[in-house]
Design a protein around this motif. Structure first.
Motif, PDB file in Angstrom:
ATOM      1  N   THR A   1       0.828  -1.206   0.000  1.00  0.00           N
ATOM      2  CA  THR A   1       0.000   0.000   0.000  1.00  0.00           C
ATOM      3  C   THR A   1       0.863   1.256   0.000  1.00  0.00           C
ATOM      4  OG1 THR A   1      -1.709  -1.201   1.225  1.00  0.00           O
ATOM      5  CG2 THR A   1      -1.859   1.195   1.195  1.00  0.00           C
ATOM      6  N   THR A   2       1.930   1.229   0.762  1.00  0.00           N
ATOM      7  CA  THR A   2       2.830   2.390   0.814  1.00  0.00           C
ATOM      8  C   THR A   2       3.504   2.629  -0.536  1.00  0.00           C
ATOM      9  OG1 THR A   2       3.244   2.016   3.155  1.00  0.00           O
ATOM     10  CG2 THR A   2       4.840   3.361   1.966  1.00  0.00           C
ATOM     11  N   VAL A   3       3.946   1.559  -1.166  1.00  0.00           N
ATOM     12  CA  VAL A   3       4.589   1.697  -2.479  1.00  0.00           C
ATOM     13  C   VAL A   3       3.601   2.240  -3.512  1.00  0.00           C
ATOM     14  CG1 VAL A   3       5.631   0.417  -4.388  1.00  0.00           C
ATOM     15  CG2 VAL A   3       6.327  -0.071  -2.038  1.00  0.00           C
ATOM     16  N   LEU A   4       2.372   1.718  -3.493  1.00  0.00           N
ATOM     17  CA  LEU A   4       1.361   2.205  -4.430  1.00  0.00           C
ATOM     18  C   LEU A   4       1.026   3.671  -4.171  1.00  0.00           C
ATOM     19  CD1 LEU A   4      -1.084  -0.857  -4.590  1.00  0.00           C
ATOM     20  CD2 LEU A   4       0.553  -0.109  -6.337  1.00  0.00           C
ATOM     21  N   ALA A   5       0.969   4.056  -2.909  1.00  0.00           N
ATOM     22  CA  ALA A   5       0.710   5.461  -2.578  1.00  0.00           C
ATOM     23  C   ALA A   5       1.812   6.359  -3.115  1.00  0.00           C
ATOM     24  CB  ALA A   5       0.573   5.626  -1.066  1.00  0.00           C
ATOM     25  N   ALA A   6       3.070   5.933  -2.933  1.00  0.00           N
ATOM     26  CA  ALA A   6       4.193   6.720  -3.448  1.00  0.00           C
ATOM     27  C   ALA A   6       4.157   6.795  -4.970  1.00  0.00           C
ATOM     28  CB  ALA A   6       5.509   6.110  -2.976  1.00  0.00           C
ATOM     29  N   ALA A   7       3.809   5.676  -5.625  1.00  0.00           N
ATOM     30  CA  ALA A   7       3.740   5.671  -7.089  1.00  0.00           C
ATOM     31  C   ALA A   7       2.643   6.602  -7.597  1.00  0.00           C
ATOM     32  CB  ALA A   7       3.497   4.244  -7.591  1.00  0.00           C
ATOM     33  N   LEU A   8       1.490   6.594  -6.934  1.00  0.00           N
ATOM     34  CA  LEU A   8       0.388   7.469  -7.355  1.00  0.00           C
ATOM     35  C   LEU A   8       0.783   8.932  -7.229  1.00  0.00           C
ATOM     36  CD1 LEU A   8      -2.524   7.912  -8.237  1.00  0.00           C
ATOM     37  CD2 LEU A   8      -3.214   7.703  -5.839  1.00  0.00           C
ATOM     38  N   VAL A   9       1.398   9.297  -6.116  1.00  0.00           N
ATOM     39  CA  VAL A   9       1.826  10.689  -5.929  1.00  0.00           C
ATOM     40  C   VAL A   9       2.872  11.069  -6.973  1.00  0.00           C
ATOM     41  CG1 VAL A   9       2.983  12.280  -4.359  1.00  0.00           C
ATOM     42  CG2 VAL A   9       1.249  10.702  -3.484  1.00  0.00           C
ATOM     43  N   LEU A  10       3.809  10.163  -7.257  1.00  0.00           N
ATOM     44  CA  LEU A  10       4.848  10.448  -8.237  1.00  0.00           C
ATOM     45  C   LEU A  10       4.251  10.643  -9.632  1.00  0.00           C
ATOM     46  CD1 LEU A  10       7.949  10.682  -8.545  1.00  0.00           C
ATOM     47  CD2 LEU A  10       7.965   8.271  -9.189  1.00  0.00           C
ATOM     48  N   VAL A  11       3.280   9.805  -9.999  1.00  0.00           N
ATOM     49  CA  VAL A  11       2.657   9.925 -11.322  1.00  0.00           C
ATOM     50  C   VAL A  11       1.922  11.258 -11.452  1.00  0.00           C
ATOM     51  CG1 VAL A  11       0.830   9.011 -12.800  1.00  0.00           C
ATOM     52  CG2 VAL A  11       2.505   7.467 -11.792  1.00  0.00           C
ATOM     53  N   THR A  12       1.181  11.652 -10.424  1.00  0.00           N
ATOM     54  CA  THR A  12       0.456  12.919 -10.501  1.00  0.00           C
ATOM     55  C   THR A  12       1.409  14.108 -10.569  1.00  0.00           C
ATOM     56  OG1 THR A  12       0.281  12.966  -8.083  1.00  0.00           O
ATOM     57  CG2 THR A  12      -1.567  12.029  -9.314  1.00  0.00           C
ATOM     58  N   LEU A  13       2.572  13.966  -9.961  1.00  0.00           N
ATOM     59  CA  LEU A  13       3.552  15.057 -10.006  1.00  0.00           C
ATOM     60  C   LEU A  13       4.234  15.161 -11.368  1.00  0.00           C
ATOM     61  CD1 LEU A  13       5.268  14.689  -6.508  1.00  0.00           C
ATOM     62  CD2 LEU A  13       3.999  16.692  -7.324  1.00  0.00           C
ATOM     63  N   LEU A  14       4.420  14.029 -12.047  1.00  0.00           N
ATOM     64  CA  LEU A  14       5.214  14.019 -13.274  1.00  0.00           C
ATOM     65  C   LEU A  14       4.380  13.854 -14.546  1.00  0.00           C
ATOM     66  CD1 LEU A  14       8.191  11.779 -12.077  1.00  0.00           C
ATOM     67  CD2 LEU A  14       8.164  14.267 -12.337  1.00  0.00           C
TER      68      LEU A  14
END
Length: 654
Positions: A117-130
């Protein structure tokens, strides 16, 4: 003997084992008032607890004097009594014990789920930023960069108190989700209209997109897509907010590690920016989110400024005060027809896949019209729109103003700027009518265009089926024009504006050319529509879409040329053109906005007046024909067929 018992802490090895299976981000967060103190002073508290435990072991019995004659419950309260009973009871009731939770029963699975869940949360935030807002930049390299906004946000969350931090994390997640939604809208608009989404005036166009879906995949399918889109938007807003909250909680529990990581990433970003490091052409040090936010703010400011300036330009019309007696004197007595062919662009006559069929129709049409006594001249106009927004092209052509967005359209149609069609009305020498099969409800712009009467889809008497978006085939629209207006006796000639819609996307199913005496009320098209192709099948392959688009243009051109052959006369003057290029799926990336325009007349004096335009003597402009902006046509036409306005009048602003 004392009635109280002392407790001994677990040895260090046992305490390590008891907490080993709980992941760092799966621990419950401390109470708000003590969160920061617990995070910073946890080790000191543990040491103090251990020292207290050893002290208790060193004095196994209390002083008799201290407890003698004293009721333990009175001394220690109900809670202490309960603990005493529980501790001295050799077999406590198992029902009083809390049942072990799912995490206790499956510690390995719980740990895996937490980290996933933590990895997916980080990936989602990274995608929205980039996430880029241009489909051409949707490459893996865009998502392996270092976003400066993420670094700055992490640093800010680390220094905020717990309550403020949670609120800030939620707001940050919502903002990131909204920016990602705008990026997706940009991608869609660039693919369809060749430009990004304007947050000020493009929201009504989403309704047009929904209508297109209904015509392409049916009402049920369109409703399903709309529901899915709403669910995805809401899910993105919620999940992004939860993702940022989860990451902020993790950083708060591991403050030292989070601070060090943030410092390292910040240093790496500065070095990458200073050295200009890139990954597959994309800068490693990303600031795309902040740049896009700034661009949107600048776009809103520019839109509002443009609205004010355009209103002034629209008011500065050199023909505004020209009396009708001086307008269009070179066309008196002529039946003038202005016809827009939907999505008829340069690609239709020059693309290797579509051009052979369309060029053959234009070549044969030129010969057919010449045999009927007509001559033609053609050139190119650069449309103010691309892929859609036909009304922007129509109003630009007629007004002589560059109307490339909805706000400009609303501004100009609310004023009294002279349109080409209204110039005919002002003379009093023509009856002005509109054939608008694409209009399905009240159309107040008719008065701005200067049309005495508009025949919309409800007044043309059509009894046949729709052909996807198009309410009726082009041949039927022309047949109705002949029956309702052109074929009837009038005390003055006609000036007509006709919109042909059969070449509107999705280009399936397509009607077929029929003998004019077989068109009737349109019911004959029921079998034609049923035998046509399914839009969903056509749009699965790009080459197939382009082929069907080319066929639709051939149908529209054949219908118009055939109409002039059959119903035209020596006073007929026809001007026909495309309103814009088709979508990028058909015209290709980075296609021009040029559309063909042609003027057909039986009277040679009509063409002689435009000899200095140097247009091609054919229905097909060819590569060497002049290219003008569409907003220049009105003034050129009015000048060619009537006196030029006074030189003292200021020129129209572009």
């Amino acid at each position: 003997m004392s009635h109280t018992t002392s407790s001994r802490p677990l040895p260090q090895e046992e305490r390590n084992t008891a907490t080993e299976d709980v992941p760092p981000d799966g621990l419950p967060e401390p109470a708000p008032d003590a969160a920061e103190a617990t995070s910073d002073g946890g080790e000191a508290t543990a040491d103090a607890g251990e020292a207290t435990a050893h002290a208790a072991e060193a004095t196994p019995e209390q002083d008799p004097a201290a407890s003698e004659g004293t009721d333990p419950e009175a001394a220690t309260g109900p809670e202490a009594a309960t603990e005493t009973e529980a501790a001295t009871d050799p077999e406590p009731d198992s029902a009083a014990r809390p049942a072990p939770g799912w995490r206790d029963r499956h510690p390995a699975a719980a740990r895996t789920l937490a980290w996933t869940t933590t990895v997916l949360a980080a990936a989602l935030v990274l995608v929205t930023l980039l996430l880029p807002n241009d489909p051409a930049r949707l490459t893996p390299a865009e998502f392996v960069r270092i976003p400066v906004e993420g670094i700055a946000g992490a640093a800010l969350l680390l220094v905020l108190p717990q309550t403020v931090r949670r609120v800030a994390a939620v707001l940050a997640g919502v903002v990131l989700a909204l920016l990602a939604i705008l990026d997706v809208l940009d991608i869609g608009f660039i693919g369809a209209l060749g430009r990004g989404f304007n947050v000020v005036f493009d929201w009504p166009l989403l309704g047009d997109g929904a209508s297109f879906l209904q015509d392409s995949i049916g009402p049920a399918g369109a409703l399903g897509v709309e529901i899915a889109a709403v669910v995805l938007v809401l899910a993105l807003l919620v999940l992004t907010a939860l993702a940022v909250v989860r990451l902020s909680n993790l950083m708060a529990r591991h403050r030292a590690t989070a601070a060090g990581t943030t410092l390292v990433l910040g240093t790496a970003w500065v070095l990458a920016a200073a050295l200009g490091l890139q990954i597959a052409g994309a800068p490693l040090a990303s600031r795309s989110t902040s740049d896009l936010v700034q661009a949107r703010m600048d776009g809103v400011s520019a839109t509002l400024k443009d609205e004010r300036e355009f209103a002034k330009h629209a008011a500065a019309d050199p023909y505004h005060s020209t009396p009708g007696s001086r307008l269009l004197t070179g066309l008196r007595g002529k039946d003038v027809i202005f016809t827009f062919i939907e999505s008829y662009g340069r690609s239709a006559v020059q693309d290797p896949l579509m051009a052979p069929g369309v060029d053959a129709v234009l070549a044969k049409g030129t010969e057919r019209l010449r045999a009927a006594g007509y001559s033609a001249r053609s050139g190119w106009l650069t449309s103010a729109t691309y892929g859609g927004g036909s009304w922007l092209g129509h109003s630009t052509f007629m007004s002589g103003l560059w109307i490339d967005n909805q706000q400009r359209y609303r501004t100009v149609t609310a004023g009294d700027h002279l349109t080409l069609t209204k110039a005919f009305q002002r003379t009093g020498a023509w009856r002005t009518v509109g054939i608008m099969p694409g209009v399905t409800k009240a159309w107040p712009e008719a008065s701005w265009y200067g049309l005495d009467h508009v025949y919309d889809s409800r007044e043309l008497g059509y009894k046949g089926p729709k052909f996807s978006w198009s309410t009726m085939p082009d041949q039927y629209s022309l047949s109705a024009f002949q029956r309702l207006e052109h074929g009837r006796p009038h005390d003055k000639p006609l000036m007509s504006e006709i919109i042909l819609t059969s070449s509107h996307n999705p280009w399936a199913p397509l009607p077929k050319t029929l003998p004019w005496n077989k068109v009737g009320d349109g019911s004959v098209y029921n079998s034609v529509e049923k035998a046509g192709k399914n839009p969903v099948d056509v749009w699965q392959q790009t080459d197939r879409v382009r082929t069907e688009y080319g066929k639709s243009i051939q149908y529209s051109l054949n219908s118009l040329i055939s109409y002039v052959e059959k119903y035209g006369n020596k006073n007929t003057v026809l001007v026909f053109l495309g309103d814009h290029q088709p979508v990028a799926k058909v015209s290709g990336d980075h296609a021009s906005r040029d559309v063909p325009v042609a003027l057909v007349a039986h009277d040679p004096d009509v063409l002689k007046r435009i000899s200095n335009w140097h247009w091609t003597p054919s229905l097909n402009p060819g590569h060497q024909a002049p290219v003008w902006r569409m907003d220049t046509f009105r003034d050129r036409f009015l000048k060619a067929y009537g006196p030029h306005p006074d030189s003292t009048t200021p020129p129209a602003a572009r």
